[in-house]
Scaffold this motif. Sequence first.
Motif, short mmCIF file in Angstrom:
data_model
loop_
_atom_site.label_atom_id
_atom_site.label_comp_id
_atom_site.label_asym_id
_atom_site.label_seq_id
_atom_site.Cartn_x
_atom_site.Cartn_y
_atom_site.Cartn_z
N PRO A 1 -12.92 -34.67 1.73
CA PRO A 1 -12.03 -35.12 2.81
C PRO A 1 -10.91 -35.99 2.27
O PRO A 1 -11.08 -36.72 1.30
CB PRO A 1 -12.97 -35.92 3.72
CG PRO A 1 -14.07 -36.39 2.82
CD PRO A 1 -14.25 -35.31 1.78
N THR A 2 -9.77 -35.92 2.88
CA THR A 2 -8.63 -36.75 2.51
C THR A 2 -8.31 -37.70 3.65
O THR A 2 -8.67 -37.47 4.81
CB THR A 2 -7.39 -35.89 2.22
OG1 THR A 2 -6.98 -35.22 3.43
CG2 THR A 2 -7.69 -34.84 1.15
N ALA A 3 -7.62 -38.77 3.32
CA ALA A 3 -7.22 -39.73 4.35
C ALA A 3 -6.34 -39.07 5.39
O ALA A 3 -6.41 -39.38 6.59
CB ALA A 3 -6.49 -40.91 3.70
N ARG A 4 -5.52 -38.12 4.95
CA ARG A 4 -4.63 -37.41 5.87
C ARG A 4 -5.43 -36.60 6.89
O ARG A 4 -5.09 -36.59 8.09
CB ARG A 4 -3.73 -36.49 5.06
CG ARG A 4 -2.65 -35.78 5.86
CD ARG A 4 -1.82 -34.93 4.91
NE ARG A 4 -0.66 -34.37 5.55
CZ ARG A 4 0.24 -33.61 4.93
NH1 ARG A 4 0.07 -33.33 3.63
NH2 ARG A 4 1.28 -33.14 5.57
N THR A 5 -6.49 -35.95 6.44
CA THR A 5 -7.31 -35.15 7.34
C THR A 5 -8.03 -36.04 8.35
O THR A 5 -8.06 -35.74 9.55
CB THR A 5 -8.34 -34.34 6.54
OG1 THR A 5 -7.66 -33.51 5.60
CG2 THR A 5 -9.18 -33.47 7.46
N VAL A 6 -8.62 -37.12 7.87
CA VAL A 6 -9.34 -38.03 8.76
C VAL A 6 -8.39 -38.64 9.79
O VAL A 6 -8.70 -38.73 10.99
CB VAL A 6 -10.06 -39.13 7.95
CG1 VAL A 6 -10.69 -40.15 8.88
CG2 VAL A 6 -11.12 -38.50 7.05
N LEU A 7 -7.21 -39.06 9.34
CA LEU A 7 -6.23 -39.64 10.26
C LEU A 7 -5.80 -38.63 11.32
O LEU A 7 -5.70 -38.96 12.51
CB LEU A 7 -5.01 -40.12 9.49
CG LEU A 7 -3.87 -40.73 10.33
CD1 LEU A 7 -4.36 -41.95 11.08
CD2 LEU A 7 -2.68 -41.09 9.43
N ALA A 8 -5.59 -37.38 10.90
CA ALA A 8 -5.22 -36.35 11.87
C ALA A 8 -6.32 -36.15 12.90
O ALA A 8 -6.05 -35.95 14.09
CB ALA A 8 -4.91 -35.04 11.14
N GLY A 9 -7.58 -36.19 12.45
CA GLY A 9 -8.70 -36.05 13.38
C GLY A 9 -8.77 -37.18 14.38
O GLY A 9 -9.02 -36.96 15.58
N VAL A 10 -8.53 -38.40 13.93
CA VAL A 10 -8.56 -39.56 14.83
C VAL A 10 -7.42 -39.47 15.84
O VAL A 10 -7.60 -39.72 17.04
CB VAL A 10 -8.48 -40.86 14.02
CG1 VAL A 10 -8.29 -42.06 14.94
CG2 VAL A 10 -9.73 -41.04 13.16
#
Length: 310
Positions: free
Chosen positions: A114-123
């Motif tokens: 997982p990348t920070a970009r993916t997690v941020l997009a999910g949030v």
Amino acid sequence: MKRPTTVLLTALAPVSWGTTYAVTTEFLPADRPLFTGMMRALPAGLLLLALGRVLPRGIWWGKAAVLGALNIGAFFPLLFLSAYRLPGGMAAVVGSVGPLFVVGLSALLLGQRPTARTVLAGVVAAFGVSLVVLKAAGALDTLGVLAALASTASMSAGTVLTKRWGRPDGVGPLVLAGWQLTAGGLLIAPIAFLAEGAPPALDGRAVGGYLYLALANTAVSYWLWFRGIGRLTATQVTFLGPLSPLTAAVVGWAALGQALTPVQLAGMALAFGATVAGQRAGTGKGARPGAGRPRRRTDPVHAPAQPVGR
């Protein structure tokens, strides 16, 4: 087929699912969620089985049963249960965290970091959906919350396992969708009859509603969904999920006369932007869009070597 076209075709699945609430409330008998789930899954699965004319073999009997239970048989009843017990769109809010579930499961089962970009997009996607569907405060039902979380976890696990296991040689997404819908429908059927009794009397509107749910909303949509899983990463596919509550809000405004507030419009913009960002974030290191395809394209129904139908 180029990836943008694959993304757009896969996106038609959650867009279609976003019409389910309006069709259910306007055309179908009230308070029959399990019967409705069975009528969505089983006729669609049998139709796809008849079109594909391929049954599972060997270990795929067990795999099809597991995937059918996760993606259909458990997901449908839990989703309906949460919708009936939670206030004002809370079930959709809980469901919108599905991309985060898939990010975690993909790391464990697919080796996709997982990348920070993916997690941020999910949030951001979950926050945007909450602005669109969350209504006035109300007492939260514990069973409803647990059912919503379980339905999201079930569909997320099914998506990741579908990606991990792929498809056997000679089997296309149409056949795979047929296996899972049939297995899921057969799982729901006895529970529906035990919990809800005999089927209700159906008028012409109800018959039309069930035909729409079984054909466009389920048979075609799940074929497109599993087709997308075979060509995109699991994260990219699940980031299309927020399109479902967004479509439901648009249908409610256009067809049912429900107003959209500025806050809801802002939430729609946030959720849609996060969905687009999730497509880019899902192609980072460790992602394997082609994983899950069979090694040989030998399916006689929906896996030709030419671009037609791909």
